[in-house]
Write a protein that holds these residues in place. Structure first.
Motif, short mmCIF file in Angstrom:
data_model
loop_
_atom_site.label_atom_id
_atom_site.label_comp_id
_atom_site.label_asym_id
_atom_site.label_seq_id
_atom_site.Cartn_x
_atom_site.Cartn_y
_atom_site.Cartn_z
N ALA A 1 0.84 -1.21 0.00
CA ALA A 1 0.00 0.00 0.00
C ALA A 1 0.87 1.26 0.00
O ALA A 1 0.57 2.23 -0.71
CB ALA A 1 -0.92 -0.01 1.21
N LYS A 2 1.96 1.23 0.77
CA LYS A 2 2.85 2.39 0.85
C LYS A 2 3.60 2.61 -0.46
O LYS A 2 3.66 3.73 -0.98
CB LYS A 2 3.85 2.21 2.00
CG LYS A 2 3.20 2.26 3.38
CD LYS A 2 4.23 2.00 4.47
CE LYS A 2 3.58 2.08 5.86
NZ LYS A 2 4.53 1.78 6.93
N ALA B 1 -6.10 4.41 -1.25
CA ALA B 1 -5.71 3.00 -1.21
C ALA B 1 -6.82 2.18 -0.57
O ALA B 1 -7.42 2.60 0.43
CB ALA B 1 -4.41 2.84 -0.41
N ALA B 2 -7.12 1.01 -1.15
CA ALA B 2 -8.16 0.14 -0.61
C ALA B 2 -7.69 -1.31 -0.71
O ALA B 2 -6.91 -1.67 -1.60
CB ALA B 2 -9.46 0.32 -1.38
N ILE B 3 -8.18 -2.14 0.21
CA ILE B 3 -7.84 -3.57 0.20
C ILE B 3 -8.98 -4.35 -0.45
O ILE B 3 -10.16 -4.07 -0.19
CB ILE B 3 -7.53 -4.08 1.63
CG1 ILE B 3 -6.96 -5.51 1.57
CG2 ILE B 3 -8.75 -4.01 2.53
CD1 ILE B 3 -6.33 -5.96 2.88
N VAL B 4 -8.65 -5.30 -1.33
CA VAL B 4 -9.67 -6.09 -2.01
C VAL B 4 -10.36 -7.00 -0.99
O VAL B 4 -9.71 -7.70 -0.21
CB VAL B 4 -9.05 -6.95 -3.14
CG1 VAL B 4 -10.12 -7.83 -3.78
CG2 VAL B 4 -8.42 -6.05 -4.19
N ASN B 5 -11.69 -6.97 -1.00
CA ASN B 5 -12.46 -7.74 -0.02
C ASN B 5 -13.76 -8.24 -0.67
O ASN B 5 -14.11 -7.83 -1.78
CB ASN B 5 -12.77 -6.86 1.20
CG ASN B 5 -13.00 -7.66 2.46
OD1 ASN B 5 -13.21 -8.88 2.42
ND2 ASN B 5 -12.97 -6.98 3.60
N ILE B 6 -14.47 -9.10 0.05
CA ILE B 6 -15.75 -9.63 -0.46
C ILE B 6 -16.94 -8.82 0.02
O ILE B 6 -18.09 -9.20 -0.20
CB ILE B 6 -15.93 -11.11 -0.08
CG1 ILE B 6 -15.84 -11.28 1.44
CG2 ILE B 6 -14.89 -11.97 -0.80
CD1 ILE B 6 -16.22 -12.67 1.93
N LEU C 1 -4.19 -2.64 10.40
CA LEU C 1 -2.83 -2.13 10.21
C LEU C 1 -2.82 -1.00 9.19
O LEU C 1 -2.09 0.00 9.35
CB LEU C 1 -1.89 -3.25 9.75
CG LEU C 1 -1.71 -4.44 10.70
CD1 LEU C 1 -0.79 -5.49 10.07
CD2 LEU C 1 -1.12 -3.98 12.04
N LEU C 2 -3.61 -1.15 8.13
CA LEU C 2 -3.70 -0.10 7.11
C LEU C 2 -4.40 1.15 7.66
O LEU C 2 -4.05 2.27 7.32
CB LEU C 2 -4.46 -0.62 5.88
CG LEU C 2 -3.71 -1.66 5.03
CD1 LEU C 2 -4.64 -2.28 3.98
CD2 LEU C 2 -2.49 -1.06 4.36
N LYS C 3 -5.39 0.92 8.53
CA LYS C 3 -6.10 2.06 9.15
C LYS C 3 -5.16 2.91 9.99
O LYS C 3 -5.32 4.13 10.10
CB LYS C 3 -7.23 1.54 10.05
CG LYS C 3 -8.53 1.25 9.31
CD LYS C 3 -9.59 0.69 10.23
CE LYS C 3 -10.17 1.74 11.17
NZ LYS C 3 -11.28 1.17 11.99
N GLU C 4 -4.16 2.26 10.58
CA GLU C 4 -3.21 2.97 11.46
C GLU C 4 -2.14 3.74 10.68
O GLU C 4 -1.46 4.58 11.27
CB GLU C 4 -2.52 1.96 12.38
CG GLU C 4 -3.44 1.36 13.44
CD GLU C 4 -2.79 0.19 14.16
OE1 GLU C 4 -1.56 0.01 14.00
OE2 GLU C 4 -3.51 -0.55 14.87
#
Length: 337
Positions: free
Chosen positions: A161-162, A179-184, A201-204
Motif C-alpha cells: 500500500a505504501k 488505497a483500498a484492500i480487495v475484499n468480499i 494495520l492499514l487504518k493505522e
C-alpha cells in the motif's frame, strides 16, 4: 546535454520475441532521443532483425547473450544455471550500473527471481510486488500485487500500500491517492484471515490515504487508486479484466456487422469508439514494475507486441526521472527509524 536513460531489454523473452521486441525498441528510440537501449540476446539473430529498420545507431546497442530461459523452466535454477541468458546478462547490467532499467516479456518467475537474487531488494522491503496499471472509468488504478507473492503476510500488504501510493503520486500524478484492500464486502469484519488482520494495520498508517475495502465490481469504476491484495487475488483480477475486455471488444465488433444499418452506424461511431476502447487497452500503459528493488525491473505480458514493449521502455524514463526507488527507500528507512 540531456541525460540518457539506459534500458536493457530482453530481446529473447516472450511469445513474439525477437520480432516484436526489436520493433518496439525501434519505435521507442524513434519517439525519444534521451533513451539508449541495450538489446540483450543472440547477437546474430538480433542484428538480422534490426536490418529491417532505420534508427539512430547510437541509441541501440546489441549485447550478446546466447542462452534463453524458457517459460517452463524452474526460475531459481535457471537463473543460477544459465549465466549467459538474456535475463541474467541484462539484470547484471542493472546491478552493475551499466543500465538504469530492465524490461522483459520473458518468464515471469525468472524475472522475479532474478530481480531479487541479482538486483536485490531495498533494505527493509520484505517482498517486492508486481504492480501494473489497469484502466478504469476515471483513468487508471494500480493493482498491487498481481503476481509476485501468492502467500503474502499482513506486513507485506502494508508495504504494498505504501509503495503503491508513492508510485501513483509520483509516476501517475495522483495527489493523495486512495488505497483500498480487495475484499468480499465493504464491512470491516468481512474477509479472510489475511484481510481481517491487514485492515486495522492499514487504518493505522498515517502516510497513506486508506479508504477501507473495495469489492471487485467497484475496481473498473475507479473506486480506489491503489488496489491492495496478495498475488493470487491480484492475478485473478488482472486475467479476468483482460479476458472480459477481449470478449467485450469481440461482441461489439460482431454486433456492428449484423445488418446494413448497424454497419452504417459503426462507421459513424468508429472514431469515438476507437478512442474509448484504446483507453481500456492494457498495452497502452506499459508493463508492471517490480517495486522495492535496488534497480528498475519491468515485466511485460508474455504475449506483448511492439506497442507494449515501446510503452514499457518509455515508462522507464518516468521511473528514473521521478526517482521512485529512492522515494521508496526513504519511506522504508523513515518507517524503520
Amino acid at each position: 546535454m540531456q541525460e540518457m536513460i539506459r534500458v536493457a531489454v530482453d530481446a529473447m523473452g516472450g511469445d513474439n520475441a525477437p520480432d516484436e521486441i526489436v520493433k518496439g525498441v525501434v519505435e521507442a528510440v524513434g519517439l525519444r532521443e534521451d533513451i539508449k537501449v541495450f538489446l540483450v540476446g543472440k547477437e546474430e539473430l538480433v542484428k538480422e532483425k534490426l536490418k529491417a529498420y532505420s534508427y539512430k545507431e547510437d541509441q541501440i546497442e546489441i549485447v550478446d547473450a546466447q542462452e534463453v530461459i524458457e517459460m517452463a523452466e524452474p526460475p531459481v535454477a535457471a537463473i543460477r544455471k544459465k549465466k549467459d541468458s538474456s535475463i541474467v546478462v541484462a539484470l547484471k547490467m542493472v546491478k552493475e550500473g551499466k543500465a538504469d532499467a530492465f524490461v522483459s516479456a520473458g518468464s515471469s518467475g525468472a524475472v522475479l527471481a532474478g530481480g531479487q537474487l541479482l538486483v536485490g531488494r531495498i533494505r527493509g522491503v520484505e517482498r517486492p510486488p508486481l504492480a501494473p496499471l489497469i484502466p478504469t472509468r476515471n483513468g487508471v488504478s494500480l493493482l498491487i500485487d498481481c503476481g509476485a507473492n501468492v502467500d503474502a503476510r499482513p506486513s507485506h500488504l502494508v508495504q504494498f500500500a505504501k509503495m503503491g501510493s508513492i508510485y501513483m503520486e509520483h509516476v501517475v500524478g495522483v495527489k493523495n491517492p486512495r488505497a483500498a484492500i480487495v475484499n468480499i464486502g465493504a464491512e470491516e469484519e468481512k474477509g479472510n484471515a489475511l484481510v481481517k488482520e491487514t485492515f486495522p494495520l492499514l487504518k493505522e498508517c498515517r502516510d497513506i490515504n486508506f479508504i477501507g475495502s473495495i469489492e471487485a465490481r467497484d475496481i473498473p469504476a475507479g473506486g480506489a487508486d491503489v488496489i491492495v491484495c496478495e498475488a493470487f487475488v491480484g492475478n485473478v483480477i488482472l486475467k479476468l479484466y483482460e479476458g472480459m475486455g477481449s470478449v467485450l471488444l469481440g461482441k461489439i465488433k460482431e454486433g456492428m456487422m449484423t445488418s446494413l444499418r448497424s454497419k452504417i452506424g459503426a462507421l459513424l461511431v468508429k472514431p469515438a469508439l476507437k478512442e474509448t476502447l484504446k483507453s481500456f487497452d492494457a498495452s497502452e500503459y506499459g508493463g508492471a514494475p517490480l517495486l522495492g528493488l535496488n534497480g528498475l525491473v519491468v515485466k511485460t505480458h508474455g504475449s506483448s507486441k511492439a506497442q507494449e514493449v515501446k510503452n514499457s521502455i518509455i515508462q522507464c524514463v518516468t521511473f528514473k526521472e521521478q526517482q521512485i526507488n529512492d522515494k521508496i527507500r526513504e519511506n522504508i528507512i523513515r518507517e524503520e527509524g
